[in-house]
Design a protein around this motif. Structure first.
Motif, PDB file in Angstrom:
ATOM      1  N   ALA A  62      52.546 -79.791  12.579  1.00  0.00           N
ATOM      2  CA  ALA A  62      52.528 -80.818  13.617  1.00  0.00           C
ATOM      3  C   ALA A  62      53.832 -81.608  13.686  1.00  0.00           C
ATOM      4  O   ALA A  62      54.282 -81.981  14.776  1.00  0.00           O
ATOM      5  CB  ALA A  62      51.356 -81.767  13.385  1.00  0.00           C
ATOM      6  N   GLU A  63      54.475 -81.822  12.534  1.00  0.00           N
ATOM      7  CA  GLU A  63      55.696 -82.627  12.540  1.00  0.00           C
ATOM      8  C   GLU A  63      56.879 -81.914  13.193  1.00  0.00           C
ATOM      9  O   GLU A  63      57.906 -82.530  13.497  1.00  0.00           O
ATOM     10  CB  GLU A  63      56.073 -83.050  11.115  1.00  0.00           C
ATOM     11  N   HIS A  64      56.757 -80.603  13.416  1.00  0.00           N
ATOM     12  CA  HIS A  64      57.840 -79.841  14.039  1.00  0.00           C
ATOM     13  C   HIS A  64      57.523 -79.433  15.477  1.00  0.00           C
ATOM     14  O   HIS A  64      58.368 -78.817  16.143  1.00  0.00           O
ATOM     15  CB  HIS A  64      58.119 -78.574  13.227  1.00  0.00           C
ATOM     16  N   THR A  65      56.343 -79.757  15.966  1.00  0.00           N
ATOM     17  CA  THR A  65      55.927 -79.278  17.283  1.00  0.00           C
ATOM     18  C   THR A  65      56.828 -79.794  18.396  1.00  0.00           C
ATOM     19  O   THR A  65      57.202 -79.056  19.311  1.00  0.00           O
ATOM     20  CB  THR A  65      54.472 -79.681  17.568  1.00  0.00           C
ATOM     21  N   ASP A  66      57.205 -81.079  18.329  1.00  0.00           N
ATOM     22  CA  ASP A  66      58.016 -81.657  19.400  1.00  0.00           C
ATOM     23  C   ASP A  66      59.365 -80.968  19.539  1.00  0.00           C
ATOM     24  O   ASP A  66      59.809 -80.676  20.659  1.00  0.00           O
ATOM     25  CB  ASP A  66      58.215 -83.158  19.152  1.00  0.00           C
ATOM     26  N   GLU A  67      60.041 -80.681  18.413  1.00  0.00           N
ATOM     27  CA  GLU A  67      61.357 -80.048  18.510  1.00  0.00           C
ATOM     28  C   GLU A  67      61.244 -78.607  19.001  1.00  0.00           C
ATOM     29  O   GLU A  67      62.114 -78.112  19.729  1.00  0.00           O
ATOM     30  CB  GLU A  67      62.092 -80.099  17.170  1.00  0.00           C
ATOM     31  N   VAL A  68      60.136 -77.945  18.639  1.00  0.00           N
ATOM     32  CA  VAL A  68      59.939 -76.574  19.099  1.00  0.00           C
ATOM     33  C   VAL A  68      59.642 -76.546  20.595  1.00  0.00           C
ATOM     34  O   VAL A  68      60.234 -75.755  21.351  1.00  0.00           O
ATOM     35  CB  VAL A  68      58.802 -75.898  18.304  1.00  0.00           C
ATOM     36  N   THR A  69      58.747 -77.408  21.054  1.00  0.00           N
ATOM     37  CA  THR A  69      58.426 -77.434  22.478  1.00  0.00           C
ATOM     38  C   THR A  69      59.629 -77.890  23.303  1.00  0.00           C
ATOM     39  O   THR A  69      59.831 -77.414  24.429  1.00  0.00           O
ATOM     40  CB  THR A  69      57.226 -78.350  22.756  1.00  0.00           C
ATOM     41  N   LEU A 117      62.737 -77.213  22.600  1.00  0.00           N
ATOM     42  CA  LEU A 117      63.586 -76.028  22.705  1.00  0.00           C
ATOM     43  C   LEU A 117      63.049 -75.079  23.776  1.00  0.00           C
ATOM     44  O   LEU A 117      63.810 -74.568  24.610  1.00  0.00           O
ATOM     45  CB  LEU A 117      63.654 -75.314  21.359  1.00  0.00           C
ATOM     46  N   LEU A 118      61.738 -74.860  23.797  1.00  0.00           N
ATOM     47  CA  LEU A 118      61.146 -73.948  24.775  1.00  0.00           C
ATOM     48  C   LEU A 118      61.323 -74.468  26.197  1.00  0.00           C
ATOM     49  O   LEU A 118      61.611 -73.708  27.121  1.00  0.00           O
ATOM     50  CB  LEU A 118      59.663 -73.749  24.467  1.00  0.00           C
ATOM     51  N   GLU A 119      61.176 -75.766  26.377  1.00  0.00           N
ATOM     52  CA  GLU A 119      61.255 -76.347  27.715  1.00  0.00           C
ATOM     53  C   GLU A 119      62.670 -76.263  28.293  1.00  0.00           C
ATOM     54  O   GLU A 119      62.838 -76.137  29.509  1.00  0.00           O
ATOM     55  CB  GLU A 119      60.796 -77.800  27.682  1.00  0.00           C
ATOM     56  N   ARG A 120      63.687 -76.340  27.439  1.00  0.00           N
ATOM     57  CA  ARG A 120      65.051 -76.292  27.968  1.00  0.00           C
ATOM     58  C   ARG A 120      65.659 -74.888  27.958  1.00  0.00           C
ATOM     59  O   ARG A 120      66.806 -74.712  28.347  1.00  0.00           O
ATOM     60  CB  ARG A 120      65.952 -77.253  27.188  1.00  0.00           C
ATOM     61  N   THR A 121      64.888 -73.892  27.503  1.00  0.00           N
ATOM     62  CA  THR A 121      65.374 -72.513  27.500  1.00  0.00           C
ATOM     63  C   THR A 121      65.142 -71.875  28.854  1.00  0.00           C
ATOM     64  O   THR A 121      64.002 -71.795  29.327  1.00  0.00           O
ATOM     65  CB  THR A 121      64.653 -71.684  26.408  1.00  0.00           C
ATOM     66  N   ALA A 176      66.290 -66.213  18.157  1.00  0.00           N
ATOM     67  CA  ALA A 176      67.326 -66.642  17.216  1.00  0.00           C
ATOM     68  C   ALA A 176      67.333 -68.158  17.077  1.00  0.00           C
ATOM     69  O   ALA A 176      67.483 -68.691  15.961  1.00  0.00           O
ATOM     70  CB  ALA A 176      68.686 -66.141  17.690  1.00  0.00           C
ATOM     71  N   ALA A 177      67.157 -68.879  18.178  1.00  0.00           N
ATOM     72  CA  ALA A 177      67.126 -70.345  18.121  1.00  0.00           C
ATOM     73  C   ALA A 177      65.910 -70.840  17.343  1.00  0.00           C
ATOM     74  O   ALA A 177      66.003 -71.808  16.570  1.00  0.00           O
ATOM     75  CB  ALA A 177      67.125 -70.915  19.537  1.00  0.00           C
ATOM     76  N   LEU A 178      64.761 -70.201  17.526  1.00  0.00           N
ATOM     77  CA  LEU A 178      63.561 -70.576  16.776  1.00  0.00           C
ATOM     78  C   LEU A 178      63.754 -70.343  15.275  1.00  0.00           C
ATOM     79  O   LEU A 178      63.307 -71.139  14.442  1.00  0.00           O
ATOM     80  CB  LEU A 178      62.360 -69.786  17.285  1.00  0.00           C
ATOM     81  N   ARG A 179      64.431 -69.272  14.931  1.00  0.00           N
ATOM     82  CA  ARG A 179      64.697 -69.010  13.514  1.00  0.00           C
ATOM     83  C   ARG A 179      65.669 -70.031  12.936  1.00  0.00           C
ATOM     84  O   ARG A 179      65.545 -70.401  11.770  1.00  0.00           O
ATOM     85  CB  ARG A 179      65.239 -67.595  13.339  1.00  0.00           C
ATOM     86  N   ARG A 180      66.625 -70.468  13.746  1.00  0.00           N
ATOM     87  CA  ARG A 180      67.537 -71.511  13.263  1.00  0.00           C
ATOM     88  C   ARG A 180      66.793 -72.817  12.994  1.00  0.00           C
ATOM     89  O   ARG A 180      67.168 -73.584  12.100  1.00  0.00           O
ATOM     90  CB  ARG A 180      68.661 -71.737  14.276  1.00  0.00           C
ATOM     91  N   LEU A 181      65.729 -73.068  13.758  1.00  0.00           N
ATOM     92  CA  LEU A 181      64.897 -74.244  13.491  1.00  0.00           C
ATOM     93  C   LEU A 181      64.030 -74.063  12.257  1.00  0.00           C
ATOM     94  O   LEU A 181      63.451 -75.033  11.761  1.00  0.00           O
ATOM     95  CB  LEU A 181      63.997 -74.543  14.697  1.00  0.00           C
ATOM     96  N   GLY A 182      63.912 -72.809  11.793  1.00  0.00           N
ATOM     97  CA  GLY A 182      63.109 -72.539  10.602  1.00  0.00           C
ATOM     98  C   GLY A 182      61.660 -72.236  10.877  1.00  0.00           C
ATOM     99  O   GLY A 182      60.830 -72.265   9.961  1.00  0.00           O
ATOM    100  N   VAL A 183      61.324 -71.929  12.146  1.00  0.00           N
ATOM    101  CA  VAL A 183      59.923 -71.671  12.493  1.00  0.00           C
ATOM    102  C   VAL A 183      59.378 -70.489  11.697  1.00  0.00           C
ATOM    103  O   VAL A 183      58.208 -70.494  11.277  1.00  0.00           O
ATOM    104  CB  VAL A 183      59.772 -71.425  14.011  1.00  0.00           C
ATOM    105  N   ASP A 184      60.216 -69.464  11.464  1.00  0.00           N
ATOM    106  CA  ASP A 184      59.749 -68.309  10.696  1.00  0.00           C
ATOM    107  C   ASP A 184      59.537 -68.645   9.230  1.00  0.00           C
ATOM    108  O   ASP A 184      58.874 -67.882   8.518  1.00  0.00           O
ATOM    109  CB  ASP A 184      60.748 -67.154  10.832  1.00  0.00           C
TER     110      ASP A 184
END
Length: 323
Positions: free
Chosen positions: A10-17, A19-23, A58-66
Motif C-alpha cells: 500500500a505504501e508504494h501504490t501512489d508512486e506506481v499509479t 507512473l502508469l498515469e503519466r506513461t 523497465a520503469a516499474l523494475r527501477r521502482l522495485g515493484v518486482d
C-alpha cells in the motif's frame, strides 16, 4: 495490447499509479485496495500498448515493484475499446516492431534449461534423424528437424550476448553442448542396438544416399541457409509469431548432422563423422550470428524510430509570418 497485473504494498501504490498515469500508451487503470495477501497490499491493473510495454516494465523494475511486489504481463489477443485505440495511437512506434526484452529473456531462459525433457526431445529427434540418414529418407529427416528443441538455447545465446547477460550465455551453452553430447551418445548406442537386431548395417552408412548426403557434406550454402533461418527464428520470437518456428526448425541441419555423426562414429567412418560435425558447427554458428545481428538491428531500429516519432510529437508548430 498488453495487460499488466501488479501486486504492490500500500505504501508504494501512489508512486506506481502515478507512473502508469503519466506513461503514454497506458489505459484502463484499475486499483483494488487491500485485495493482495502475498505480498500484502493492493492489486493494480492496466493495459498498455505493446510498443510502450518495454519501457514501462523497465520503469516499474527501477521502482522495485518486482522486488517488493510482482509484475505479471499477458498478451491480449483482442481488445475492443476506444481508449485502447487512442493509447496505441499515442504510443510512439509500431506494436509489430516492438521487442519486449524481459519477455524474450524469460522465454529463452526457460527454453535453455538442461533438463530431462529437453535431452529426451533432442535424443528422440536425433534417433529419428539417424533412421532417416540410414534409410536415405528425407521425410524422416524433416520430421526429426521439427522435433528438435535446439533453437531455444541458440536464441538464448543471441539474447544473452545482446543483453550482456553472461549467466544466460553459460546456461544456454551448457544446454546446447551438453544436450547434443548426450543425444549423440544415446544415438550411437541406438545405432549399435539397431545393428544387433539387423536393422542397421555398415553398408547403409557407406551407400550412396542422394537424399540425405548433404548432412555430412557442408558448404557455404549450409551456412547461408542457417543464417537466414536464424533471422526468421529470431523475428518469430520477438514478434510472438511462434508458428514460424516450425519452418525454421525444418530448414536447418543441426539434428540430422548430429545423428549422422553419431552413426558414422559407431561404424568408425571418421570421414563422415568429421563432415557431419562441420555441418553441425556451421549451422549452429550461422544461427547464433544471425540471431545476434537481428536483435542488434531491432534494438537500433526501435530506438531510432521512437526517437524520430517522439521528436515529431514534441516539435512546436511552425509560426506563420505575415507580410
Amino acid at each position: 495490447m498488453l495487460h499488466l497485473r501488479l501486486l504492490v504494498p500500500a505504501e508504494h501504490t501512489d508512486e506506481v499509479t502515478s507512473l502508469l498515469e503519466r506513461t503514454v500508451g497506458t489505459t484502463h487503470l484499475v486499483v483494488l485496495p487491500g485485495v493482495a495477501r502475498d505480498p500484502v497490499g493492493d492489486m493494480v491493473l492496466c493495459d498498455v500498448a505493446r510498443e510502450a510495454g518495454d519501457e514501462l516494465i523497465a520503469a516499474l523494475r527501477r521502482l522495485g515493484v518486482d522486488t517488493y511486489g510482482s509484475i505479471t504481463v499477458e498478451n491480449m489477443d483482442l481488445t475492443l475499446s476506444t481508449r485502447a485505440d487512442r493509447a496505441e495511437e499515442a504510443a510512439p512506434g509500431e506494436g509489430a516492431d516492438a521487442v519486449l526484452w524481459e519477455e524474450l529473456v524469460e522465454a529463452t531462459h526457460d527454453d535453455s534449461t538442461f533438463s530431462v525433457t529437453y535431452v529426451a526431445f533432442l535424443a528422440v529427434a536425433t534417433m529419428l534423424a539417424a533412421c532417416g540418414v540410414m534409410l536415405d529418407n528425407a521425410i524422416l529427416i524433416v520430421g526429426a528437424m521439427a522435433v528438435g528443441p535446439e533453437f531455444g538455447p541458440l536464441a538464448g545465446i543471441s539474447t544473452a550476448l545482446v543483453q550482456r547477460a553472461p549467466r544466460l550465455v553459460w546456461r544456454s551453452l551448457w544446454a546446447l553442448i551438453g544436450g547434443f553430447a548426450a543425444a549423440m551418445a544415446l544415438t550411437a548406442g541406438f545405432a549399435w542396438l539397431m545393428d544387433v537386431f539387423g536393422l542397421f548395417n555398415v553398408g547403409m552408412i557407406e551407400a550412396d544416399r542422394p537424399n540425405t548426403a548433404f548432412v555430412w557434406q557442408p558448404d557455404w550454402m549450409s551456412f547461408v541457409v542457417a543464417f537466414l533461418a536464424g533471422i526468421a527464428g529470431t523475428l518469430s520470437l520477438t514478434s510472438a509469431k511462434s508458428g514460424a518456428l516450425i519452418g525454421v526448425a525444418i530448414s536447418v541441419t543441426t539434428v540430422p548432422a548430429a545423428a549422422n555423426a553419431a552413426v558414422a562414429f559407431s561404424y568408425r567412418d571418421y570421414s563422415q563423422m568429421t563432415g557431419s560435425v562441420q555441418q553441425l558447427l556451421a549451422n549452429l554458428g550461422g544461427i547464433v550470428l544471425a540471431g545476434t545481428l537481428t536483435l542488434l538491428a531491432q534494438k537500433a531500429l526501435w530506438r531510432t524510430t521512437r526517437h524520430h516519432q517522439r521528436a515529431a510529437h514534441t516539435r512546436p508548430p511552425a509560426r506563420s509570418t505575415q507580410a
